[in-house]
Structures are given as structure tokens and as C-alpha cells.
Design a protein around this motif. Structure first.
Motif, PDB file in Angstrom:
ATOM      1  N   ARG A  12       4.123  12.637   7.766  1.00  0.00           N
ATOM      2  CA  ARG A  12       2.955  13.115   7.015  1.00  0.00           C
ATOM      3  C   ARG A  12       2.125  11.921   6.581  1.00  0.00           C
ATOM      4  NH1 ARG A  12       3.625  16.341   1.410  1.00  0.00           N
ATOM      5  NH2 ARG A  12       3.896  14.231   0.623  1.00  0.00           N
ATOM      6  N   ILE A  13       0.856  11.915   6.970  1.00  0.00           N
ATOM      7  CA  ILE A  13      -0.072  10.855   6.581  1.00  0.00           C
ATOM      8  C   ILE A  13      -0.953  11.372   5.451  1.00  0.00           C
ATOM      9  CG2 ILE A  13      -1.946   9.350   7.346  1.00  0.00           C
ATOM     10  CD1 ILE A  13      -0.831   9.589  10.187  1.00  0.00           C
ATOM     11  N   ALA A  14      -1.015  10.626   4.356  1.00  0.00           N
ATOM     12  CA  ALA A  14      -1.821  11.014   3.187  1.00  0.00           C
ATOM     13  C   ALA A  14      -2.940   9.983   2.998  1.00  0.00           C
ATOM     14  CB  ALA A  14      -0.935  11.085   1.947  1.00  0.00           C
ATOM     15  N   PRO A  15      -4.158  10.279   3.465  1.00  0.00           N
ATOM     16  CA  PRO A  15      -5.219   9.270   3.445  1.00  0.00           C
ATOM     17  C   PRO A  15      -6.009   9.157   2.141  1.00  0.00           C
ATOM     18  CG  PRO A  15      -5.533  10.927   5.194  1.00  0.00           C
ATOM     19  CD  PRO A  15      -4.564  11.467   4.201  1.00  0.00           C
ATOM     20  N   THR A  16      -5.771  10.033   1.175  1.00  0.00           N
ATOM     21  CA  THR A  16      -6.735  10.189   0.074  1.00  0.00           C
ATOM     22  C   THR A  16      -6.716   9.076  -0.960  1.00  0.00           C
ATOM     23  OG1 THR A  16      -5.102  11.585  -1.059  1.00  0.00           O
ATOM     24  CG2 THR A  16      -6.796  12.698   0.260  1.00  0.00           C
ATOM     25  N   TYR A  17      -5.549   8.533  -1.288  1.00  0.00           N
ATOM     26  CA  TYR A  17      -5.458   7.626  -2.443  1.00  0.00           C
ATOM     27  C   TYR A  17      -5.969   6.214  -2.181  1.00  0.00           C
ATOM     28  CZ  TYR A  17      -3.681   5.343  -6.615  1.00  0.00           C
ATOM     29  OH  TYR A  17      -3.583   4.630  -7.776  1.00  0.00           O
ATOM     30  N   PRO A  18      -5.636   5.564  -1.060  1.00  0.00           N
ATOM     31  CA  PRO A  18      -6.098   4.180  -0.856  1.00  0.00           C
ATOM     32  C   PRO A  18      -7.610   4.098  -0.707  1.00  0.00           C
ATOM     33  CG  PRO A  18      -4.322   4.761   0.665  1.00  0.00           C
ATOM     34  CD  PRO A  18      -4.794   6.033   0.053  1.00  0.00           C
ATOM     35  N   SER A  19      -8.153   2.901  -0.948  1.00  0.00           N
ATOM     36  CA  SER A  19      -9.569   2.655  -0.665  1.00  0.00           C
ATOM     37  C   SER A  19      -9.756   2.619   0.850  1.00  0.00           C
ATOM     38  CB  SER A  19     -10.003   1.321  -1.264  1.00  0.00           C
ATOM     39  OG  SER A  19      -9.354   0.249  -0.593  1.00  0.00           O
ATOM     40  N   LEU A  20     -11.002   2.690   1.303  1.00  0.00           N
ATOM     41  CA  LEU A  20     -11.266   2.651   2.738  1.00  0.00           C
ATOM     42  C   LEU A  20     -10.749   1.353   3.357  1.00  0.00           C
ATOM     43  CD1 LEU A  20     -14.792   4.252   3.303  1.00  0.00           C
ATOM     44  CD2 LEU A  20     -12.684   4.815   4.520  1.00  0.00           C
ATOM     45  N   GLU A  21     -10.904   0.251   2.644  1.00  0.00           N
ATOM     46  CA  GLU A  21     -10.430  -1.042   3.143  1.00  0.00           C
ATOM     47  C   GLU A  21      -8.903  -1.039   3.263  1.00  0.00           C
ATOM     48  OE1 GLU A  21     -10.605  -5.827   2.009  1.00  0.00           O
ATOM     49  OE2 GLU A  21     -11.449  -4.326   0.635  1.00  0.00           O
ATOM     50  N   GLU A  22      -8.231  -0.544   2.231  1.00  0.00           N
ATOM     51  CA  GLU A  22      -6.764  -0.466   2.264  1.00  0.00           C
ATOM     52  C   GLU A  22      -6.303   0.491   3.354  1.00  0.00           C
ATOM     53  OE1 GLU A  22      -5.721  -1.173  -2.465  1.00  0.00           O
ATOM     54  OE2 GLU A  22      -6.222   0.837  -1.732  1.00  0.00           O
ATOM     55  N   LEU A  23      -7.034   1.587   3.514  1.00  0.00           N
ATOM     56  CA  LEU A  23      -6.671   2.590   4.506  1.00  0.00           C
ATOM     57  C   LEU A  23      -6.760   2.023   5.917  1.00  0.00           C
ATOM     58  CD1 LEU A  23      -5.815   5.570   4.496  1.00  0.00           C
ATOM     59  CD2 LEU A  23      -8.217   6.172   4.824  1.00  0.00           C
ATOM     60  N   ALA A  24      -7.779   1.206   6.160  1.00  0.00           N
ATOM     61  CA  ALA A  24      -7.931   0.577   7.475  1.00  0.00           C
ATOM     62  C   ALA A  24      -6.731  -0.311   7.788  1.00  0.00           C
ATOM     63  CB  ALA A  24      -9.223  -0.228   7.524  1.00  0.00           C
ATOM     64  N   MET A  25      -6.300  -1.110   6.819  1.00  0.00           N
ATOM     65  CA  MET A  25      -5.145  -1.979   7.020  1.00  0.00           C
ATOM     66  C   MET A  25      -3.876  -1.158   7.222  1.00  0.00           C
ATOM     67  SD  MET A  25      -5.744  -5.187   4.395  1.00  0.00           S
ATOM     68  CE  MET A  25      -5.988  -4.194   2.913  1.00  0.00           C
ATOM     69  N   LEU A  85       0.838  -1.197   0.000  1.00  0.00           N
ATOM     70  CA  LEU A  85       0.000   0.000   0.000  1.00  0.00           C
ATOM     71  C   LEU A  85       0.871   1.245   0.000  1.00  0.00           C
ATOM     72  CD1 LEU A  85      -2.534  -1.162   2.746  1.00  0.00           C
ATOM     73  CD2 LEU A  85      -2.799  -1.348   0.271  1.00  0.00           C
ATOM     74  N   ASP A  86       0.412   2.276  -0.729  1.00  0.00           N
ATOM     75  CA  ASP A  86       1.188   3.506  -0.883  1.00  0.00           C
ATOM     76  C   ASP A  86       0.418   4.690  -0.302  1.00  0.00           C
ATOM     77  OD1 ASP A  86       2.758   5.628  -1.605  1.00  0.00           O
ATOM     78  OD2 ASP A  86       2.981   5.041  -3.701  1.00  0.00           O
ATOM     79  N   MET A  87       0.952   5.264   0.766  1.00  0.00           N
ATOM     80  CA  MET A  87       0.372   6.476   1.357  1.00  0.00           C
ATOM     81  C   MET A  87       1.407   7.590   1.354  1.00  0.00           C
ATOM     82  SD  MET A  87      -1.658   4.845   4.606  1.00  0.00           S
ATOM     83  CE  MET A  87      -2.191   6.441   5.224  1.00  0.00           C
ATOM     84  N   SER A  88       2.276   7.593   0.337  1.00  0.00           N
ATOM     85  CA  SER A  88       3.415   8.507   0.344  1.00  0.00           C
ATOM     86  C   SER A  88       3.103   9.895  -0.198  1.00  0.00           C
ATOM     87  CB  SER A  88       4.569   7.902  -0.451  1.00  0.00           C
ATOM     88  OG  SER A  88       4.208   7.711  -1.802  1.00  0.00           O
ATOM     89  N   ARG A  89       2.104  10.036  -1.066  1.00  0.00           N
ATOM     90  CA  ARG A  89       1.805  11.337  -1.655  1.00  0.00           C
ATOM     91  C   ARG A  89       0.319  11.647  -1.510  1.00  0.00           C
ATOM     92  NH1 ARG A  89       6.516  13.810  -2.199  1.00  0.00           N
ATOM     93  NH2 ARG A  89       5.117  15.495  -2.665  1.00  0.00           N
ATOM     94  N   GLY A  90       0.012  12.934  -1.543  1.00  0.00           N
ATOM     95  CA  GLY A  90      -1.381  13.351  -1.450  1.00  0.00           C
ATOM     96  C   GLY A  90      -2.044  13.325  -2.814  1.00  0.00           C
TER      97      GLY A  90
END
Length: 443
Positions: free
Chosen positions: A396-409, A33-38
Motif C-alpha cells: 500500500r502506497i500512501a502519497p498524501t503526507y510527504p511534501s512533493l519533494e520528499e515524495l519524489a525521493m 521519510l514516512d509513507m506508512s499511513r494515509g
């Protein structure tokens, strides 16, 4: 919940063993999972696909002033595009020049031009012994990259929920002629999500810099990026151009914005707003640099959004997708870390990021642990000039790109890594304390 700092060494060791097992289990899930960019999510991008239907081979390709957008001309942008970007920034259309697809490119050009040719008749920065920039921190890594690229010395200024520490800003710019600018993200700042207070904006407008060519680089990237409808009314920001004019400093600001997170990333419309004197100076370079930017894209955006109400309606659709993601991350942080004493975080009302403060000396290790289990975060230190966070604590946490399911994990793993690294840090401190105590006894 008991603060980790209150746990005994034995309790920390027991917790460490438990967390290490959970971490090994997480690694076994094979996350990627990638949360590196907004970045906007695929669903956000899909919302705007019908923008491609507003112009086709049968369309009228003339602007409201009768300009054929397929041809040369109109260096500074279509009148209706200027109005669209002026509405987004909250300025007058006459103070706007439309560029290409990205505001970052305009910022780079502004710094580059100042380095090679100077600002409104002042000495080019390349001929000066020293050039400095103020950088509110934590801040936007791409801003810092521009100034570092040109060898400009960066001086950090702490951020507060009301904006940069203005006592320090006022003191520094008044005392040092080498300070030529400051980076600002005034609305929903990157990464904290803070909005500058009215007092902060007015103090910026009233600055008395020693350098005549000092400029405020006002990156209004998130002016319409609300997470909650009511924030459109409750978290407004003053027009810095008007305030500067009132304060007798009309030329002190370059304001930037784009539709990159409104329509399409890298395929939107970007603009600069400034005083008429600044714009005339900028146009002298533009006449050499380009025949004109993409007017077809400008027309496409204007006809699609129609007016500012259309933009706000579109951004409410974005918020409906983004808001649950931010709330999901914040819920996990509250449930798992509140009261532990091992982390603090912002609760933004807009923008694209959440700023997390770990225990000192833990950010790099947390990011590395996350990566080891399949979740990529923005590199620790990226929110500081030269990539060096002196406390090694901001993430820095970027929540926008992953799906809700991916974001939860991803958030569950992030919290697990925060806990594990913090326990390891506290155990190191226990060991050092024990060693110092032993040394005192021996002495």
C-alpha cells in the motif's frame, strides 16, 4: 521497455550490480521519510484552522432546535449535525446517530456489542462455537485488527475493480450461518481506490444470508474524497440503505463515516447510519455508555461548513494538494516500471492510497529494502487478515503526507527497491531452473 523476465542471467547480473550501487548511494543520502499511513499533510490540516474561529466565548451556543450544546442531552446528536453527516454519506438524516471523533471506534463498538449482547435479540456471538467475517482483500488493516481482536475467524474474498467477488460473497453467506458480517470500503476502497458498481451494491442489498444477525459493515470513509472534480459526477455510489430497503433487507447494513480526513484527524465528527430498528437497538446501549457526545464539536463543524456545498468546496481544496502527489507517484511508476513485468498498480480517482502488486514473494523484501534506505512503508501483508498476504505481493502506497519533494525521493527509492528485489527473485529462479536441469541430466 523489455520485461525483466526476458532478460538473460548475464543481463540480470549486470543490472543487479548497477542497481546495488544505486541503492548504496541512496542509503548514503540519509533519508527519513514516512509513507506508512494515509495521513493528511500539514498543508491540508492548515486549511481548516479557521474552524476554531467559529465558536468563542461570545458565541451563541444553542443549536437550531434550541439545545444548549454545553449541557447534557441529545444522545443521538444535533439535528444539523445529523443532516451534515447524512449528506456526506448520501442517506436520510433520520437514519443517522452522531458519535464522537472516530468512525473506527463505532465499528469496534458494533462488533463488541454483537459479541457480548448479540444483534437485535440474536444469540451473543461469545456464546457461539464459531463466528466468521468476510474480508475483501487487499483491504483495511484496522478492520481486520478489530475482528482478530475478538477472535473472529476471517475469510478472504478477492476484490475486483467493481467491488468484492459477489458470486463468492453470495455463496458463502447463504451457506454458512457462522458468517456474521463483511467489511466494506465502498467508495475509493482502501488500498486500491476502487468504487463499487451499482450492480455490486444491489447484489449486496439482495443478499440472502443464513445468519439472521448478518450485517454489512459499510465503511464509507472516502465518500467525498475525490481527486478530480468530475469524479463527483462520474463515480457516484448507490445508497446501500435505500437499496436494502427495496430488497426487503432494511436491517442488514451498518454504515460508518467521519470528518477525520475532512476537518481534523482524531478531532472530527463520526456517525453511523442504519435502519430505524438497528438504531433503536444501538440507542439502548448508548444510554448506558454515554450521556451524549461532544455537541460543541458538532456545532463547530456545522457552522464552519454550513452545508454540503461547503463540504464539497473544502474537499476541492484538499484535492488541489493531493492530486499532484498521486500524479507524481503514478508518473514515476509508469516511466520506470511500465512494461517491465515486475509490478502493477491502481490509478485511483479518489481516496488516500495506491495499491501496488509486486512479483510474488517480493513485497516483504521491497518494504525491508525501502526501510533500510530511510523510507517507511505500510508493512507488507498489512492489507490481509492476520498480516498474511499469501502471495507476498501487495504493497500500500500512501502519497498524501510527504511534501512533493520528499515524495519524489521516496518514489524513486521505492522503484529502485522494486527493481532490485525483482532482479534478485529472477536470479533465484534462474538458479533453481539450472539446478533442476542439472538434476535431470544426472538422473
Amino acid at each position: 521497455m523489455k520485461a525483466y523476465q526476458e532478460l538473460s542471467r548475464e543481463e540480470l547480473l549486470s543490472l543487479k550490480a548497477k542497481l546495488e550501487k544505486e541503492y548504496e548511494d541512496a542509503k548514503g543520502k540519509g533519508l527519513k521519510l514516512d509513507m506508512s499511513r494515509g495521513k493528511p499533510s500539514v498543508a491540508q490540516l492548515d486549511m481548516g484552522m479557521d474552524i476554531f474561529d467559529v465558536l468563542n466565548s461570545q458565541s451563541d451556543m444553542t443549536s437550531m432546535e434550541g439545545v444548549d450544546v454545553r449541557n447534557y442531552g441529545v444522545l443521538d446528536g444535533l439535528a444539523e449535525a445529523k443532516q451534515m453527516m447524512a449528506d456526506i454519506m448520501g442517506v436520510k438524516a433520520e437514519n443517522v446517530i452522531i458519535y464522537g471523533n472516530a468512525s473506527l471506534n463505532i465499528m469496534y463498538d458494533a462488533v463488541s456489542s454483537a459479541v457480548t449482547h448479540g444483534v437485535m435479540g440474536c444469540t451473543p456471538w461469545c456464546r457461539l462455537d464459531k463466528v466468521k467475517f468476510l474480508c475483501p482483500v487487499p483491504g483495511y488493516d484496522r478492520h481486520f485488527a478489530i475482528t482478530q481482536h475478538f477472535g473472529i475467524e476471517m475469510i478472504t474474498v478477492p476484490m475486483t475493480p467493481q467491488g468484492p467477488d459477489m458470486d463468492l460473497v453470495e455463496k458463502l453467506v447463504a451457506e454458512d450461518e457462522a458468517i456474521k458480517g463483511i467489511w466494506c470500503v465502498p467508495k475509493y476502497s482502501n488500498p486500491q481506490g476502487y468504487t463499487y458498481s451499482d450492480e455490486t451494491v444491489r447484489r449486496f442489498a439482495a443478499l440472502k444470508p443464513a445468519a439472521r444477525d448478518f450485517r454489512i459493515f459499510w465503511d464509507n470513509a472516502y465518500s467525498v474524497h475525490h481527486l478530480y472534480d468530475e469524479e463527483e459526477r462520474q463515480e457516484s455510489i448507490l445508497d446501500i440503505l435505500s437499496e436494502c430497503e427495496k430488497a426487503g433487507n432494511p436491517d442488514m447494513v451498518y454504515e460508518f463515516a467521519s470528518t477525520s480526513k475532512i476537518s481534523f484527524s482524531g478531532a472530527g465528527v463520526a456517525a453511523i447510519a442504519s435502519s430505524m430498528a438497528n438504531l433503536e437497538c444501538i440507542k439502548k446501549t448508548l444510554t448506558i455508555q454515554t450521556i451524549g457526545y461532544d455537541k460543541i464539536n458538532q456545532l463547530r463543524h456545522v457552522r464552519y461548513f454550513k452545508d454540503f456545498e461547503g463540504i464539497k468546496a473544502h474537499m476541492r481544496k484538499h484535492a488541489s494538494l493531493m492530486r499532484p502527489k498521486f500524479e507524481a507517484v503514478l508518473k514515476v511508476l509508469e516511466q520506470e516500471l511500465a512494461g517491465t513485468g515486475i509490478g502493477e498498480w491502481t490509478r485511483p480517482n479518489g481516496g488516500y492510497f495506491i495499491s501496488f502488486q509486486a512479483m510474488e514473494g517480493c513485497a516483504k523484501a521491497i518494504v525491508a529494502r525501502c526501510k533500510g534506505a530511510g523510507v517507511t512503508l505500510t508493512g507488507a501483508g498489512a492489507t490481509y487478515p492476520y498480516g498474511l498476504d499469501p502471495r507476498d505481493s501487495n504493497i500500500r502506497i500512501a502519497p498524501t503526507y510527504p511534501s512533493l519533494e520528499e515524495l519524489a525521493m521516496a518514489t524513486d527509492l521505492f522503484v529502485l527497491c522494486v527493481k532490485l528485489v525483482s532482479v534478485e527473485k529472477l536470479l533465484e529462479e534462474h538458479a533453481r531452473d539450472a539446478e533442476r536441469f542439472s538434476d535431470r541430466l544426472a538422473g
